[in-house]
Design a protein around this motif. Sequence first.
Motif, PDB file in Angstrom:
ATOM      1  N   GLY A 143       0.830  -1.211   0.000  1.00  0.00           N
ATOM      2  CA  GLY A 143       0.000   0.000   0.000  1.00  0.00           C
ATOM      3  C   GLY A 143       0.861   1.256   0.000  1.00  0.00           C
ATOM      4  N   THR A 144       0.212   2.412  -0.101  1.00  0.00           N
ATOM      5  CA  THR A 144       0.929   3.688  -0.107  1.00  0.00           C
ATOM      6  C   THR A 144       0.542   4.483   1.123  1.00  0.00           C
ATOM      7  OG1 THR A 144       0.705   3.692  -2.500  1.00  0.00           O
ATOM      8  CG2 THR A 144       1.319   5.788  -1.482  1.00  0.00           C
ATOM      9  N   ALA A 145       1.545   4.876   1.910  1.00  0.00           N
ATOM     10  CA  ALA A 145       1.241   5.656   3.117  1.00  0.00           C
ATOM     11  C   ALA A 145       1.213   7.137   2.779  1.00  0.00           C
ATOM     12  CB  ALA A 145       2.288   5.376   4.180  1.00  0.00           C
ATOM     13  N   VAL A 146       0.250   7.849   3.370  1.00  0.00           N
ATOM     14  CA  VAL A 146       0.241   9.316   3.234  1.00  0.00           C
ATOM     15  C   VAL A 146       0.260   9.922   4.633  1.00  0.00           C
ATOM     16  CG1 VAL A 146      -0.951   9.398   0.994  1.00  0.00           C
ATOM     17  CG2 VAL A 146      -2.288   9.436   3.090  1.00  0.00           C
ATOM     18  N   ASP A 147       0.772  11.154   4.716  1.00  0.00           N
ATOM     19  CA  ASP A 147       0.931  11.760   6.043  1.00  0.00           C
ATOM     20  C   ASP A 147      -0.281  12.558   6.487  1.00  0.00           C
ATOM     21  OD1 ASP A 147       3.401  10.657   6.496  1.00  0.00           O
ATOM     22  OD2 ASP A 147       4.420  12.235   5.351  1.00  0.00           O
ATOM     23  N   GLN A 148      -0.963  13.184   5.538  1.00  0.00           N
ATOM     24  CA  GLN A 148      -2.064  14.066   5.906  1.00  0.00           C
ATOM     25  C   GLN A 148      -3.415  13.443   5.568  1.00  0.00           C
ATOM     26  OE1 GLN A 148      -1.517  16.765   7.615  1.00  0.00           O
ATOM     27  NE2 GLN A 148       0.696  16.497   7.425  1.00  0.00           N
ATOM     28  N   LEU A 149      -4.346  13.542   6.508  1.00  0.00           N
ATOM     29  CA  LEU A 149      -5.688  13.003   6.247  1.00  0.00           C
ATOM     30  C   LEU A 149      -6.350  13.761   5.089  1.00  0.00           C
ATOM     31  CD1 LEU A 149      -7.203  12.423   9.812  1.00  0.00           C
ATOM     32  CD2 LEU A 149      -5.726  10.963   8.447  1.00  0.00           C
ATOM     33  N   GLU A 150      -6.117  15.089   5.027  1.00  0.00           N
ATOM     34  CA  GLU A 150      -6.720  15.902   3.961  1.00  0.00           C
ATOM     35  C   GLU A 150      -6.296  15.368   2.587  1.00  0.00           C
ATOM     36  OE1 GLU A 150      -5.290  17.047   6.676  1.00  0.00           O
ATOM     37  OE2 GLU A 150      -5.773  19.135   7.070  1.00  0.00           O
ATOM     38  N   GLU A 151      -5.009  14.996   2.498  1.00  0.00           N
ATOM     39  CA  GLU A 151      -4.506  14.502   1.209  1.00  0.00           C
ATOM     40  C   GLU A 151      -5.220  13.203   0.830  1.00  0.00           C
ATOM     41  OE1 GLU A 151      -0.289  13.517   1.049  1.00  0.00           O
ATOM     42  OE2 GLU A 151      -0.582  12.608  -0.949  1.00  0.00           O
ATOM     43  N   LEU A 152      -5.366  12.326   1.829  1.00  0.00           N
ATOM     44  CA  LEU A 152      -6.039  11.045   1.567  1.00  0.00           C
ATOM     45  C   LEU A 152      -7.480  11.296   1.122  1.00  0.00           C
ATOM     46  CD1 LEU A 152      -5.810   7.825   3.604  1.00  0.00           C
ATOM     47  CD2 LEU A 152      -8.046   8.817   3.270  1.00  0.00           C
ATOM     48  N   MET A 153      -8.167  12.200   1.822  1.00  0.00           N
ATOM     49  CA  MET A 153      -9.559  12.503   1.487  1.00  0.00           C
ATOM     50  C   MET A 153      -9.651  13.087   0.081  1.00  0.00           C
ATOM     51  SD  MET A 153     -11.575  11.723   4.067  1.00  0.00           S
ATOM     52  CE  MET A 153     -13.051  12.621   3.667  1.00  0.00           C
ATOM     53  N   GLU A 154      -8.674  13.875  -0.278  1.00  0.00           N
ATOM     54  CA  GLU A 154      -8.640  14.533  -1.586  1.00  0.00           C
ATOM     55  C   GLU A 154      -8.446  13.501  -2.703  1.00  0.00           C
ATOM     56  OE1 GLU A 154      -9.184  17.664  -2.430  1.00  0.00           O
ATOM     57  OE2 GLU A 154      -8.771  17.068  -4.518  1.00  0.00           O
ATOM     58  N   ARG A 155      -7.580  12.511  -2.436  1.00  0.00           N
ATOM     59  CA  ARG A 155      -7.171  11.605  -3.525  1.00  0.00           C
ATOM     60  C   ARG A 155      -8.052  10.363  -3.689  1.00  0.00           C
ATOM     61  NH1 ARG A 155      -0.841  10.614  -2.646  1.00  0.00           N
ATOM     62  NH2 ARG A 155      -1.188   9.099  -4.310  1.00  0.00           N
ATOM     63  N   CYS A 156      -8.916  10.069  -2.690  1.00  0.00           N
ATOM     64  CA  CYS A 156      -9.576   8.757  -2.738  1.00  0.00           C
ATOM     65  C   CYS A 156     -11.073   8.809  -3.068  1.00  0.00           C
ATOM     66  CB  CYS A 156      -9.361   8.032  -1.423  1.00  0.00           C
ATOM     67  SG  CYS A 156      -7.625   7.681  -1.182  1.00  0.00           S
ATOM     68  N   ASP A 157     -11.525   7.784  -3.813  1.00  0.00           N
ATOM     69  CA  ASP A 157     -12.953   7.672  -4.156  1.00  0.00           C
ATOM     70  C   ASP A 157     -13.707   7.002  -3.016  1.00  0.00           C
ATOM     71  OD1 ASP A 157     -12.294   8.445  -6.886  1.00  0.00           O
ATOM     72  OD2 ASP A 157     -11.379   6.452  -7.012  1.00  0.00           O
ATOM     73  N   ILE A 158     -13.027   6.082  -2.354  1.00  0.00           N
ATOM     74  CA  ILE A 158     -13.657   5.353  -1.252  1.00  0.00           C
ATOM     75  C   ILE A 158     -12.792   5.586  -0.018  1.00  0.00           C
ATOM     76  CG2 ILE A 158     -14.316   3.052  -0.398  1.00  0.00           C
ATOM     77  CD1 ILE A 158     -14.359   2.175  -3.401  1.00  0.00           C
ATOM     78  N   VAL A 159     -13.392   6.058   1.072  1.00  0.00           N
ATOM     79  CA  VAL A 159     -12.613   6.305   2.292  1.00  0.00           C
ATOM     80  C   VAL A 159     -13.196   5.476   3.428  1.00  0.00           C
ATOM     81  CG1 VAL A 159     -11.930   8.012   4.023  1.00  0.00           C
ATOM     82  CG2 VAL A 159     -11.980   8.651   1.606  1.00  0.00           C
ATOM     83  N   ILE A 160     -12.315   4.763   4.117  1.00  0.00           N
ATOM     84  CA  ILE A 160     -12.745   3.925   5.239  1.00  0.00           C
ATOM     85  C   ILE A 160     -11.954   4.393   6.461  1.00  0.00           C
ATOM     86  CG2 ILE A 160     -12.931   1.543   6.076  1.00  0.00           C
ATOM     87  CD1 ILE A 160     -12.451   0.909   2.908  1.00  0.00           C
ATOM     88  N   ALA A 161     -12.602   4.454   7.606  1.00  0.00           N
ATOM     89  CA  ALA A 161     -11.879   4.891   8.801  1.00  0.00           C
ATOM     90  C   ALA A 161     -12.134   3.937   9.959  1.00  0.00           C
ATOM     91  CB  ALA A 161     -12.307   6.309   9.183  1.00  0.00           C
ATOM     92  N   THR A 162     -11.059   3.545  10.615  1.00  0.00           N
ATOM     93  CA  THR A 162     -11.135   2.684  11.813  1.00  0.00           C
ATOM     94  C   THR A 162     -10.049   3.149  12.791  1.00  0.00           C
ATOM     95  OG1 THR A 162      -9.638   1.097  10.770  1.00  0.00           O
ATOM     96  CG2 THR A 162     -11.981   0.602  10.602  1.00  0.00           C
ATOM     97  N   THR A 163     -10.242   4.308  13.355  1.00  0.00           N
ATOM     98  CA  THR A 163      -9.237   4.865  14.277  1.00  0.00           C
ATOM     99  C   THR A 163      -9.701   4.816  15.727  1.00  0.00           C
ATOM    100  OG1 THR A 163     -10.233   7.045  14.087  1.00  0.00           O
ATOM    101  CG2 THR A 163      -8.413   6.555  12.589  1.00  0.00           C
ATOM    102  N   GLY A 164     -11.010   4.693  15.928  1.00  0.00           N
ATOM    103  CA  GLY A 164     -11.568   4.813  17.275  1.00  0.00           C
ATOM    104  C   GLY A 164     -11.761   6.272  17.685  1.00  0.00           C
TER     105      GLY A 164
END
Length: 439
Positions: free
Chosen positions: A304-325
């Motif tokens: 997989g590819t790690a990214v540092d910023q959540l904003e960047e991930l949200m910007e780049r992805c069509d499907i977003v899944i979150a399991t952080t608690g």
Amino acid sequence: MAYNKLIRTLMIEIPSVPGSLGKVTTAIGVAGGDIGEVKTIKVGLAYTLRNITVQFENEEQLSEILAAINKLDGFRVQTVSDEVLRAHEGGKVQMKSKVPIESLADLSRVYTPGVANVCRVIQEEPEKAKIYTNIGNSVAIVTDGTAILGLGDIGPVAGMPVMEGKSALFDQLVGINGIPILLDTKNPDEIVETVKHIAPGFSGILLEDIGSPHCFEVEERLKKALDIPVMHDDQHGTAVVTLAAVISACKSTGVDLKEASVGQIGLGAAGLAICRMLMAYGAKSVLGADRSQEAKTRLENYGGTAVDQLEELMERCDIVIATTGVAGLIKKEWVRKGQIILALSNPKPEIERGEALEAGAAYAADGRSVNNVLGFPGIFRGVLNAQAKEVTHPMLVAAAEAIASCTKPGDLVPQPLDPEVHEAVAAAVENVALNLGKK
Ligand SMILES: NC(=O)c1ccc[n+]([C@@H]2O[C@H](COP(=O)([O-])OP(=O)(O)OC[C@H]3O[C@@H](n4cnc5c(N)ncnc54)[C@H](O)[C@@H]3O)[C@@H](O)[C@H]2O)c1
Ligand SMILES: O=C(O)C[C@H](O)C(=O)O
Ligand SMILES: [Mg+2]
């Protein structure tokens, strides 16, 4: 009764005088409380004890209701309990005898001396334990209490209500005897050793709410050491249900997973397994974010590819899944129009479904609906039926596809109490297990 109000049951000591009940209900009503059930617990000469269920807006209003009752002459609120706590009184599961023991003849048949012969039969042919004991239908639900829902490391005893819940679901949904096992150690060596030693009493091990990263090592070592199925629910049960939701969402929105970018926020037990599952199922790219560098490196080691910023991930992805608690981690303004958002943390999601939809998400769900309760019962029913020795990746994929195939158009996953979905998952898993067995 309104849906979003808080509910408590007040146990009130009320003078045994006509008109007293009217006085207390009026006081509750004037203070803004909405009365539900009234139940008499004990009638005495001087006092009557009643449970009155009251709905109210917030804790402040509850304090006003309690003060109004206590102000009445001769009235006293003894306890305030909430419905959820009350439903847990005495626990949710118990071990019950399946055989009547009503006569001495029954006693000698189900116990001594008759039982000795059954022991000898099993001693001679250990496989017969599956016939003459409940081992073949029993699964240990094992926790060390280190990742109880999103509550964190609260210890195994505080986690017991979750384990009893899983046990109740096993029983009700697929007729499996799920026994909670609480471990007072977080040391992987000790967890593995303990589970190995209790394994003879079970035909499967469900690891539950064991935190990362030690959950990975514990599961891998137990899978190698034992010849019964071992599955960490928070990893694979969650990955199965998430894959099912992603399959349904892609179908409904016309998105091809092979062309889609998936972003996973939180790369712990659930998150890493979801990434691995989606990569194996053919997602175009899987990006992941976590506050821990170690967790990101783990994702990269799996491709997989790690990214540092959540904003960047949200910007780049069509499907977003979150399991952080972490409740409320995803900001509304980060949501892109048409995005699919699965905020799966319990008890509260990273973004509320309504908020994500308002912000333009095409599909949004939380961890109450996309929940591993859709996976683990049928998966274990399937492996126990097949007498399989392990839970394999093809079984998990078959389970996900079975869940997706039971999903009604417009929904992401089926309703968890629908028996059809658990039967479908069990059949799919059993089928894969038996086919593999023939190879
Ligand atoms: N819906 C379901 O069926 C389901 C199943 C399993 C877990 N969950 C939920 O997922 C959550 C995590 O469970 P888990 O077992 O994976 O726990 P875990 O402790 O293994 O993983 C949590 C991960 O989130 C990361 N994290 C925490 N805060 C973060 C932040 N602010 N930004 C980025 N990363 C952050 C942690 O570093 C860790 O890697 C829990 O709330 C649990 O209830 C839901
Ligand atoms: O227990 C649940 O509700 C799902 C899951 O196993 C979790 O840890 O959140
Ligand atoms: Mg869990």
